[in-house]
Design a protein around this motif. Structure first.
Motif, PDB file in Angstrom:
ATOM      1  N   ARG A   1       0.679  -1.276   0.044  1.00  0.00           N
ATOM      2  CA  ARG A   1       0.026  -0.079   0.116  1.00  0.00           C
ATOM      3  C   ARG A   1       0.781   1.337   0.126  1.00  0.00           C
ATOM      4  N   TRP A   2       2.136   1.152   0.547  1.00  0.00           N
ATOM      5  CA  TRP A   2       2.654   2.200   0.557  1.00  0.00           C
ATOM      6  C   TRP A   2       4.119   2.425  -0.017  1.00  0.00           C
ATOM      7  N   ALA A   3       4.672   3.658  -0.655  1.00  0.00           N
ATOM      8  CA  ALA A   3       5.964   3.883  -1.120  1.00  0.00           C
ATOM      9  C   ALA A   3       6.379   5.098  -0.552  1.00  0.00           C
ATOM     10  N   ARG A   4       7.439   5.323  -1.084  1.00  0.00           N
ATOM     11  CA  ARG A   4       8.447   6.652  -0.809  1.00  0.00           C
ATOM     12  C   ARG A   4       9.041   7.249  -1.983  1.00  0.00           C
ATOM     13  N   ALA A   5       9.160   8.695  -1.826  1.00  0.00           N
ATOM     14  CA  ALA A   5       9.821   9.163  -2.985  1.00  0.00           C
ATOM     15  C   ALA A   5      10.795  10.240  -2.596  1.00  0.00           C
ATOM     16  N   LYS A   6      11.938  10.134  -2.882  1.00  0.00           N
ATOM     17  CA  LYS A   6      12.964  11.024  -2.673  1.00  0.00           C
ATOM     18  C   LYS A   6      12.935  12.414  -3.544  1.00  0.00           C
ATOM     19  N   LEU A   7      12.483  13.565  -2.847  1.00  0.00           N
ATOM     20  CA  LEU A   7      12.339  15.004  -3.584  1.00  0.00           C
ATOM     21  C   LEU A   7      13.397  15.948  -3.178  1.00  0.00           C
ATOM     22  N   PRO A   8      14.058  16.486  -3.962  1.00  0.00           N
ATOM     23  CA  PRO A   8      15.080  17.470  -3.568  1.00  0.00           C
ATOM     24  C   PRO A   8      14.586  18.456  -2.459  1.00  0.00           C
ATOM     25  N   LYS A   9      15.486  18.472  -1.454  1.00  0.00           N
ATOM     26  CA  LYS A   9      15.243  19.463  -0.164  1.00  0.00           C
ATOM     27  C   LYS A   9      14.277  18.738   0.483  1.00  0.00           C
ATOM     28  N   LEU A  10      13.007  18.230   0.203  1.00  0.00           N
ATOM     29  CA  LEU A  10      12.195  17.635   1.025  1.00  0.00           C
ATOM     30  C   LEU A  10      12.537  16.475   1.463  1.00  0.00           C
ATOM     31  N   GLY A  11      13.471  15.624   0.829  1.00  0.00           N
ATOM     32  CA  GLY A  11      13.887  14.411   1.385  1.00  0.00           C
ATOM     33  C   GLY A  11      13.040  13.151   1.076  1.00  0.00           C
ATOM     34  N   TRP A  12      12.764  12.118   1.811  1.00  0.00           N
ATOM     35  CA  TRP A  12      11.968  10.923   1.653  1.00  0.00           C
ATOM     36  C   TRP A  12      10.445  11.251   2.054  1.00  0.00           C
TER      37      TRP A  12
ATOM     38  N   GLY B   1      -6.851  19.744   3.409  1.00  0.00           N
ATOM     39  CA  GLY B   1      -5.963  19.498   4.401  1.00  0.00           C
ATOM     40  C   GLY B   1      -4.905  18.353   3.885  1.00  0.00           C
ATOM     41  N   HIS B   2      -4.979  18.014   2.756  1.00  0.00           N
ATOM     42  CA  HIS B   2      -3.974  16.995   2.178  1.00  0.00           C
ATOM     43  C   HIS B   2      -3.150  17.401   1.139  1.00  0.00           C
ATOM     44  N   TRP B   3      -1.862  16.848   1.354  1.00  0.00           N
ATOM     45  CA  TRP B   3      -1.121  16.960   0.058  1.00  0.00           C
ATOM     46  C   TRP B   3      -0.935  15.706  -0.796  1.00  0.00           C
ATOM     47  N   TYR B   4      -0.808  16.138  -2.233  1.00  0.00           N
ATOM     48  CA  TYR B   4      -0.889  15.073  -2.994  1.00  0.00           C
ATOM     49  C   TYR B   4       0.277  15.164  -4.037  1.00  0.00           C
ATOM     50  N   ILE B   5       0.782  14.393  -4.877  1.00  0.00           N
ATOM     51  CA  ILE B   5       1.849  14.332  -5.751  1.00  0.00           C
ATOM     52  C   ILE B   5       1.542  13.803  -7.184  1.00  0.00           C
ATOM     53  N   SER B   6       1.750  14.515  -8.180  1.00  0.00           N
ATOM     54  CA  SER B   6       1.400  13.948  -9.469  1.00  0.00           C
ATOM     55  C   SER B   6       2.550  13.782 -10.509  1.00  0.00           C
ATOM     56  N   PHE B   7       2.743  12.498 -10.792  1.00  0.00           N
ATOM     57  CA  PHE B   7       4.171  12.178 -11.666  1.00  0.00           C
ATOM     58  C   PHE B   7       3.575  12.203 -13.144  1.00  0.00           C
ATOM     59  N   LEU B   8       4.536  12.799 -13.834  1.00  0.00           N
ATOM     60  CA  LEU B   8       4.150  12.561 -15.318  1.00  0.00           C
ATOM     61  C   LEU B   8       5.005  11.281 -15.587  1.00  0.00           C
ATOM     62  N   VAL B   9       4.708  10.439 -16.299  1.00  0.00           N
ATOM     63  CA  VAL B   9       5.434   9.383 -16.629  1.00  0.00           C
ATOM     64  C   VAL B   9       5.450   9.035 -18.053  1.00  0.00           C
ATOM     65  N   GLU B  10       6.499   8.471 -18.722  1.00  0.00           N
ATOM     66  CA  GLU B  10       6.654   8.089 -19.872  1.00  0.00           C
ATOM     67  C   GLU B  10       6.609   6.377 -19.948  1.00  0.00           C
ATOM     68  N   ASP B  11       5.322   5.995 -20.424  1.00  0.00           N
ATOM     69  CA  ASP B  11       4.977   4.542 -20.232  1.00  0.00           C
ATOM     70  C   ASP B  11       5.730   3.635 -21.297  1.00  0.00           C
ATOM     71  N   GLY B  12       6.249   4.254 -22.181  1.00  0.00           N
ATOM     72  CA  GLY B  12       6.933   3.411 -23.366  1.00  0.00           C
ATOM     73  C   GLY B  12       5.959   3.118 -24.425  1.00  0.00           C
ATOM     74  N   LEU B  13       4.832   3.343 -24.286  1.00  0.00           N
ATOM     75  CA  LEU B  13       3.513   2.742 -25.499  1.00  0.00           C
ATOM     76  C   LEU B  13       3.748   3.837 -26.431  1.00  0.00           C
ATOM     77  N   ALA B  14       3.330   3.334 -27.768  1.00  0.00           N
ATOM     78  CA  ALA B  14       3.103   4.042 -28.771  1.00  0.00           C
ATOM     79  C   ALA B  14       1.759   4.029 -29.216  1.00  0.00           C
ATOM     80  N   PRO B  15       1.038   5.139 -29.668  1.00  0.00           N
ATOM     81  CA  PRO B  15      -0.526   5.511 -29.826  1.00  0.00           C
ATOM     82  C   PRO B  15      -0.469   4.544 -31.029  1.00  0.00           C
ATOM     83  N   PRO B  16      -1.745   3.876 -31.178  1.00  0.00           N
ATOM     84  CA  PRO B  16      -2.105   3.166 -32.334  1.00  0.00           C
ATOM     85  C   PRO B  16      -2.221   3.948 -33.664  1.00  0.00           C
TER      86      PRO B  16
END
Length: 308
Positions: A121-132, A155-170
């Protein structure tokens, strides 16, 4: 292809306070740079990103509160402002308010971000100056991180990642030659030409009544009081819940239509004109009086249209 992944963060108290300072610094840089651009425009001059980025480096040497936050977040703010001014014009870009705009900032270099899975259920991300930072892993990343945006919603913080999934559009749609017509309404949100409905109740009757009560409680409070802030937070929490339901419905419905049909045709409704108010009709026999014009029923219809 590029895809977005959004997760809820579990920040410590120190991390949340530092994230607020980063968001405040980015907001200050945005407003200062926008005002600088407008001053140059009034004088018949012009200033761009490169000059403002150079001046930002000098400002970081003078102000400690600018130097303590990640520099790439501040530079990305200037890039976003430059793109907004190029797209909409300097005079149409809006200021960022501490009250109306929630803090948000972006880390543009995905190579400096590390994500590790802790358990199911959980993961961690290392961000510059914010740490883990801990995040709720509701779905796999599924690609290489290009950038990450951190923001607060309520009252909550969220993080949005832009990822390259490696898939090509059909090259062609899965159902070539397929098409559907869409009718938007009040009773059913989306009605397809093949007779299938897409509908969801965003706010239940009980929640509507509860929202009215919360609004009355807010109206009875005094401006600037702590009690008013708590009442406003309760109103915002309920509105946020309804907004998320609407966003979830819109995303799922759009995905179903795009995946099922090559051509989607829907009516371009002029919502602003449809929800315009009714002008009062004066009673010529009684000066100063007005005739009934169905304003109450029209107001209810407008609320239903805007809700859908």
């Amino acid at each position: 292809m590029l895809n977005g992944r959004k997760y809820r963060l579990d920040l410590t108290l120190g991390q949340a306070e530092f994230a607020e300072r980063i968001g405040g610094a980015c907001r200050s840089v945005w407003n200062t740079a926008l005002e600088q651009r407008r001053i140059h425009r009034r004088r018949g001059g012009w200033i761009g990103y490169h000059e403002q980025a150079r001046q930002l480096v000098e400002a970081k040497g003078e102000f400690e509160w600018l130097a303590e936050v990640p520099g790439h977040c501040l530079q990305q703010t200037l890039i976003d402002l430059d793109q907004a001014c190029a797209r909409h014009g300097t005079w149409k870009v809006r200021w960022k308010s501490r009250v109306r705009n929630a803090p948000s900032f972006r880390f543009p270099e995905g190579g400096k971000i590390t994500v590790e899975r802790l358990n199911r259920r959980w993961a961690r991300a290392k961000l510059p100056k914010l740490g883990w930072v801990r995040l709720r892993l509701t779905r796999p990343l599924g690609g290489k991180i290009k950038n990450a945006t951190v923001g607060r919603d309520g009252g909550h913080w969220y993080i949005s990642f832009l990822v390259e999934d490696g898939l090509a559009p059909p090259e062609r749609h899965a159902n070539p030659g397929s098409g559907v017509g869409i009718d938007r309404g009040v009773v059913k949100v989306v009605t397809r030409s093949d007779g299938i409905f897409h509908h969801r109740v965003f706010a239940r009757d009980r929640e509507v009544e509860h929202a009215k009560k919360l609004q009355r409680d807010l109206a009875r409070t005094r401006k600037g009081a702590q009690r008013r802030k708590r009442a406003a937070a309760r109103v915002a929490d309920l509105a946020r819940k309804v907004r998320r339901r609407r966003q979830d419905f819109a995303a799922k419905t759009a995905h179903a239509l795009a995946a099922g049909f090559e051509l989607v045709v829907f009516e371009a409704l002029a919502t602003k004109n449809m929800t315009a108010g009714v002008e009062p009709r004066p009673d010529h026999e009684r000066p100063g009086a007005f005739l009934p014009n169905g304003a109450a029923s029209k107001s209810g219809l407008n609320r239903s249209i805007l809700d859908k």
